[in-house]
Design an enzyme around this catalytic site. Structure first.
Site, PDB file in Angstrom:
ATOM      1  N   PRO A  10       0.796  -1.237   0.000  1.00 14.92           N
ATOM      2  CA  PRO A  10       0.000   0.000   0.000  1.00 14.92           C
ATOM      3  C   PRO A  10       0.825   1.283   0.000  1.00 14.92           C
ATOM      4  CG  PRO A  10      -0.123  -1.131   2.124  1.00 14.92           C
ATOM      5  CD  PRO A  10       0.517  -2.083   1.167  1.00 14.92           C
ATOM      6  N   ASN A  11       0.333   2.208  -0.807  1.00 18.67           N
ATOM      7  CA  ASN A  11       0.856   3.578  -0.933  1.00 18.67           C
ATOM      8  C   ASN A  11       2.160   3.687  -1.716  1.00 18.67           C
ATOM      9  OD1 ASN A  11      -1.249   4.971   0.565  1.00 18.67           O
ATOM     10  ND2 ASN A  11      -0.437   3.899   2.353  1.00 18.67           N
ATOM     11  N   ARG A  18       5.498  11.985  -2.981  1.00 22.22           N
ATOM     12  CA  ARG A  18       5.360  12.527  -1.629  1.00 22.22           C
ATOM     13  C   ARG A  18       6.533  12.011  -0.785  1.00 22.22           C
ATOM     14  NH1 ARG A  18       0.938  13.685  -3.660  1.00 22.22           N
ATOM     15  NH2 ARG A  18      -1.206  13.266  -3.018  1.00 22.22           N
ATOM     16  N   TYR A  23      11.787   8.577   1.242  1.00 22.89           N
ATOM     17  CA  TYR A  23      11.784   7.512   0.230  1.00 22.89           C
ATOM     18  C   TYR A  23      12.502   7.875  -1.070  1.00 22.89           C
ATOM     19  CZ  TYR A  23       8.304   5.633   3.422  1.00 22.89           C
ATOM     20  OH  TYR A  23       7.668   5.158   4.540  1.00 22.89           O
ATOM     21  N   ASN A  79       8.004  -5.687  -1.333  1.00 17.61           N
ATOM     22  CA  ASN A  79       7.968  -4.610  -0.347  1.00 17.61           C
ATOM     23  C   ASN A  79       6.531  -4.553   0.161  1.00 17.61           C
ATOM     24  OD1 ASN A  79       7.924  -2.318   1.183  1.00 17.61           O
ATOM     25  ND2 ASN A  79       9.132  -1.083  -0.249  1.00 17.61           N
ATOM     26  N   ALA A  82       3.307  -0.917   4.642  1.00 17.97           N
ATOM     27  CA  ALA A  82       2.770  -0.891   6.018  1.00 17.97           C
ATOM     28  C   ALA A  82       2.246  -2.249   6.469  1.00 17.97           C
ATOM     29  CB  ALA A  82       1.678   0.166   6.125  1.00 17.97           C
ATOM     30  N   HIS A  85       4.065  -4.550   9.066  1.00 22.83           N
ATOM     31  CA  HIS A  85       3.977  -4.412  10.519  1.00 22.83           C
ATOM     32  C   HIS A  85       2.629  -4.868  11.087  1.00 22.83           C
ATOM     33  CE1 HIS A  85       7.426  -2.072   9.376  1.00 22.83           C
ATOM     34  NE2 HIS A  85       6.679  -1.187   8.750  1.00 22.83           N
ATOM     35  N   GLU A 103      12.144  -9.988   1.318  1.00 22.14           N
ATOM     36  CA  GLU A 103      11.454  -8.794   1.822  1.00 22.14           C
ATOM     37  C   GLU A 103      12.373  -7.583   1.636  1.00 22.14           C
ATOM     38  OE1 GLU A 103      10.653  -9.168   5.997  1.00 22.14           O
ATOM     39  OE2 GLU A 103      10.037  -7.075   6.210  1.00 22.14           O
ATOM     40  N   HIS A 105      12.788  -3.255   1.978  1.00 22.42           N
ATOM     41  CA  HIS A 105      12.320  -1.941   2.427  1.00 22.42           C
ATOM     42  C   HIS A 105      13.280  -0.876   1.932  1.00 22.42           C
ATOM     43  CE1 HIS A 105       9.201  -3.691   4.807  1.00 22.42           C
ATOM     44  NE2 HIS A 105      10.083  -4.558   5.269  1.00 22.42           N
ATOM     45  N   SER A 107      13.510   2.287   3.038  1.00 18.03           N
ATOM     46  CA  SER A 107      14.083   2.990   4.192  1.00 18.03           C
ATOM     47  C   SER A 107      14.608   1.971   5.205  1.00 18.03           C
ATOM     48  CB  SER A 107      13.016   3.873   4.844  1.00 18.03           C
ATOM     49  OG  SER A 107      11.964   3.070   5.370  1.00 18.03           O
ATOM     50  N   ARG A 112      13.716   3.981  12.337  1.00 20.56           N
ATOM     51  CA  ARG A 112      12.511   4.823  12.312  1.00 20.56           C
ATOM     52  C   ARG A 112      11.645   4.536  13.561  1.00 20.56           C
ATOM     53  NH1 ARG A 112       9.816   4.629   6.563  1.00 20.56           N
ATOM     54  NH2 ARG A 112       8.714   6.392   7.500  1.00 20.56           N
ATOM     55  N   ARG A 116       7.683   0.374  13.427  1.00 20.33           N
ATOM     56  CA  ARG A 116       8.205  -0.185  12.164  1.00 20.33           C
ATOM     57  C   ARG A 116       9.295  -1.226  12.413  1.00 20.33           C
ATOM     58  NH1 ARG A 116       5.969   3.271   8.209  1.00 20.33           N
ATOM     59  NH2 ARG A 116       5.724   5.400   8.998  1.00 20.33           N
TER      60      ARG A 116
HETATM   61  O1  CA2 Z   1      10.809   1.614   3.625  1.00 18.05           O
HETATM   62  C1  CA2 Z   1       9.935   0.964   3.031  1.00 18.05           C
HETATM   63  O2  CA2 Z   1      10.089   0.505   1.912  1.00 18.05           O
HETATM   64  C2  CA2 Z   1       8.574   0.770   3.703  1.00 18.05           C
HETATM   65  O3  CA2 Z   1       8.120  -0.538   3.373  1.00 18.05           O
HETATM   66  C3  CA2 Z   1       7.660   1.819   3.114  1.00 18.05           C
HETATM   67  C4  CA2 Z   1       6.268   1.815   3.742  1.00 18.05           C
HETATM   68  C5  CA2 Z   1       6.374   1.876   5.263  1.00 18.05           C
HETATM   69  O4  CA2 Z   1       5.077   1.755   5.833  1.00 18.05           O
HETATM   70  C6  CA2 Z   1       7.255   0.791   5.819  1.00 18.05           C
HETATM   71  O5  CA2 Z   1       7.348   0.954   7.221  1.00 18.05           O
HETATM   72  C7  CA2 Z   1       8.646   0.891   5.211  1.00 18.05           C
HETATM   73  C8  CA2 Z   1       5.468   2.999   3.245  1.00 18.05           C
HETATM   74  C9  CA2 Z   1       5.203   2.911   1.768  1.00 18.05           C
HETATM   75  C10 CA2 Z   1       4.449   4.136   1.356  1.00 18.05           C
HETATM   76  O6  CA2 Z   1       5.315   4.912   0.566  1.00 18.05           O
HETATM   77  C11 CA2 Z   1       5.034   6.226   0.425  1.00 18.05           C
HETATM   78  C12 CA2 Z   1       5.766   6.896  -0.516  1.00 18.05           C
HETATM   79  C13 CA2 Z   1       5.563   8.220  -0.700  1.00 18.05           C
HETATM   80  C14 CA2 Z   1       4.611   8.889   0.053  1.00 18.05           C
HETATM   81  C15 CA2 Z   1       3.878   8.222   0.994  1.00 18.05           C
HETATM   82  C16 CA2 Z   1       4.080   6.874   1.178  1.00 18.05           C
END
Ligand code: CA2
Length: 137
Positions: A10-11, A18, A23, A79, A82, A85, A103, A105, A107, A112, A116
């Site tokens: 997701p996202n 954003r 990221y 990846n 969210a 978690h 898996e 990620h 970041s 963080r 997370r």
């Molecule tokens: O670091 C990563 O790849 C994460 O999987 C990214 C997830 C986050 O919830 C994990 O804890 C770590 C978030 C993905 C959403 O990415 C966005 C990118 C731009 C703007 C908003 C969200």
């Protein structure tokens, strides 16, 4: 040609649009291009997907498991975003479908927020890549 399935949670469709401080500025289309270029050098094809829906991701993991059993897919890079978690369903899908999954990620989740730091995916994964940006894919 053997395939690697690359799944994004997701996202991640917002990547590059954003929160560039966390990221980076590359988009998900840039990640797809990177994966395809790298795979081509190894004679592999990429099946690249993104969904904001947990059940869809479960379906795709099961599909990858069937493709692996048929010898068409050599593994999954995921990846889970969210859902990393929160999702027992994704954990069970990976185990249940006997999928070989890495898996990823973008970041460093361990540097963080505490929420997370735990992953439901890691115990079911064959390996983990964290904090290397999109190169981690
Ligand atoms: O670091 C990563 O790849 C994460 O999987 C990214 C997830 C986050 O919830 C994990 O804890 C770590 C978030 C993905 C959403 O990415 C966005 C990118 C731009 C703007 C908003 C969200």
């Amino acid at each position: 040609m053997a395939t690697i399935t690359v799944l994004n949670g997701p996202n991640l469709n917002l990547l590059g649009l954003r929160e560039p401080a966390i990221y980076g500025s590359a988009t998900l289309a840039d990640v797809e291009r990177l994966c395809r270029e790298e795979a081509a050098q190894h004679g592999l094809e990429i099946d690249f997907r993104q969904s904001n829906h947990e059940g869809v991701l479960v379906d795709w993991i099961q599909e990858a498991g069937r493709a692996m059993a048929a010898g068409e897919c050599i593994g999954v890079v995921m990846n889970p975003a969210a859902y990393t978690h929160t999702s027992v369903a994704l954990h069970d899908a990976i185990k249940g479908a006997s999928v070989k999954l890495i898996e990823v990620h973008i970041s460093n989740v361990h540097a963080r927020e505490p929420f997370r730091h735990h992953s439901y995916i890691s115990p079911a994964a064959a390996g983990i890549v964290v904090g290397l940006g999109i190169e981690g894919y």
